[in-house]
Each structure stands twice: as C-alpha cells, then as structure tokens.
Design a protein around this motif. Structure first.
Motif: not given
Length: 202
Positions: A171-190
């Motif tokens: 629920q807190n990583m939905m902003s990663a949708m459509g972004k590069p995989f590396a960005k999804a990792i950074k969001i996940g770490e946050i």
C-alpha cells in the motif's frame, strides 16, 4: 592369476576398489593439448541454473578448440563441482562418440533446472524474509525474474514485484507503478526505514 591378483589387493587394502592406474583413472588419456593451448579459467557449475546456458558459456570459452571434440569433452569436467562432478566421473564415456552425445546427456540430467525455472506466478509468491534487508530481497527477486521465459519488460517486472509485497509494503509502494525497477527498490527502502521507525503515514 585373477584370484591371486584379488588376494594381493585384499592384503594391500584395495579390495573392491577400481584400478588406480593413470590409464584407468584418466577419462580421456589419448587427448593431447594443441601447441600453445592455455586452459581458460572456467566458471564452475554446481547443478543450479540452465544447463544449456552453461554449455553456451563453455563453448564460447573454448571456441578455439572447435572441431576438436575430444578436447571439448575432456575439459568439460573442469567446469563441474560437487555432486555434479561426481555425476560426470561416473559416466560411461564409451557412449560419448562426439561432443553432442555428452551435451545431450548433460542437458537431460539437469533438465529439471529448466522445468522448475521461476515463472510470473512464482515471482508473486516470493516474499521477503525477516532477516534480509529490502535491497537484498529485491536483488534476489530480480535474479529470479531474469530467469523467466519469455522475459519481462521493466513495467511488467515492477507490476509483479509490487504484487509480491506484503500489505504494509504494497500500500505504500503504489507510487512505484510505471517507474523503473531501481526506483521501486528505493521506494521500498524508504518504506522499510519508516516501518522500522513505526511512523507509517497514510
């Protein structure tokens, strides 16, 4: 004579063992190295991963030995470790008349690596375990995703990666949708850091 030989072996403690002579131990005693041939530093195969991909890497390393099939077969064992090396040593090489015979037996033996390769469904079930960091988990997940056939583009990877997340992360990583995989990792770490500090915000 055979009985006497067996008796001598028993006395020497070699009863029941195979011959230890060079010609019996060496699988390819008649293979001679070409002048100036340098043995490459081989990447080892331990039974994990696609056997065909392993054969491709091996053939690329020994491309200078093309046409010398006995040389290809003789050095193949140098790439194997552990129980896989034992499998190779136990083979009846009289069945290997050409390289293709060895390669077919090898692929047949380790075909299960292809059969159980990860797919899109198994990736959605690959969860983060409590002892690993989010980055470690993401790298492990990405390694498995690279084995999926047909391969995925980055958008699909991120979508499936998000589906694999536990509720707090999802629920807190939905902003990663459509972004590069590396960005999804950074969001996940946050999200991971915020969860650690118990300050998840809606």
């Amino acid at each position: 004579m055979r009985s006497m030989e067996q008796s001598l072996k028993s006395i020497q403690g070699l009863s029941g063992q195979k011959s230890v002579s060079y010609t019996d131990l060496c699988m390819f005693p008649h293979v001679h190295l070409p002048l100036g041939f340098k043995t490459p530093k081989f990447e080892k195969y331990d039974g994990h991963g696609d056997p065909i991909a392993h054969l491709k890497r091996y053939c690329n390393q020994l491309r200078g030995a093309g046409g010398k099939e006995e040389l290809l077969m003789a050095y193949f064992g140098e790439r194997l470790v552990g129980i896989i090396s034992e499998w190779y040593m136990d083979q009846d090489i009289s069945r290997w008349h050409i390289w293709d015979d060895l390669a077919r037996d090898f692929v047949r033996q380790f075909q299960y690596n292809i059969n159980i390769a990860p797919d899109r469904n198994s990736l959605t079930n690959l969860r983060k375990i409590s002892l690993e960091s989010f980055r470690e988990y993401a790298v492990k997940w990405c390694e498995q995703a690279s084995r999926v056939k047909p391969s995925m583009d980055e958008v699909e990877m991120v979508t499936i990666f998000l589906q694999a997340q536990e509720a707090d992360y999802f629920q807190n990583m939905m902003s990663a949708m459509g972004k590069p995989f590396a960005k999804a990792i950074k969001i996940g770490e946050i999200v991971e850091n915020v969860l650690k500090m118990c300050r998840i915000l809606s």
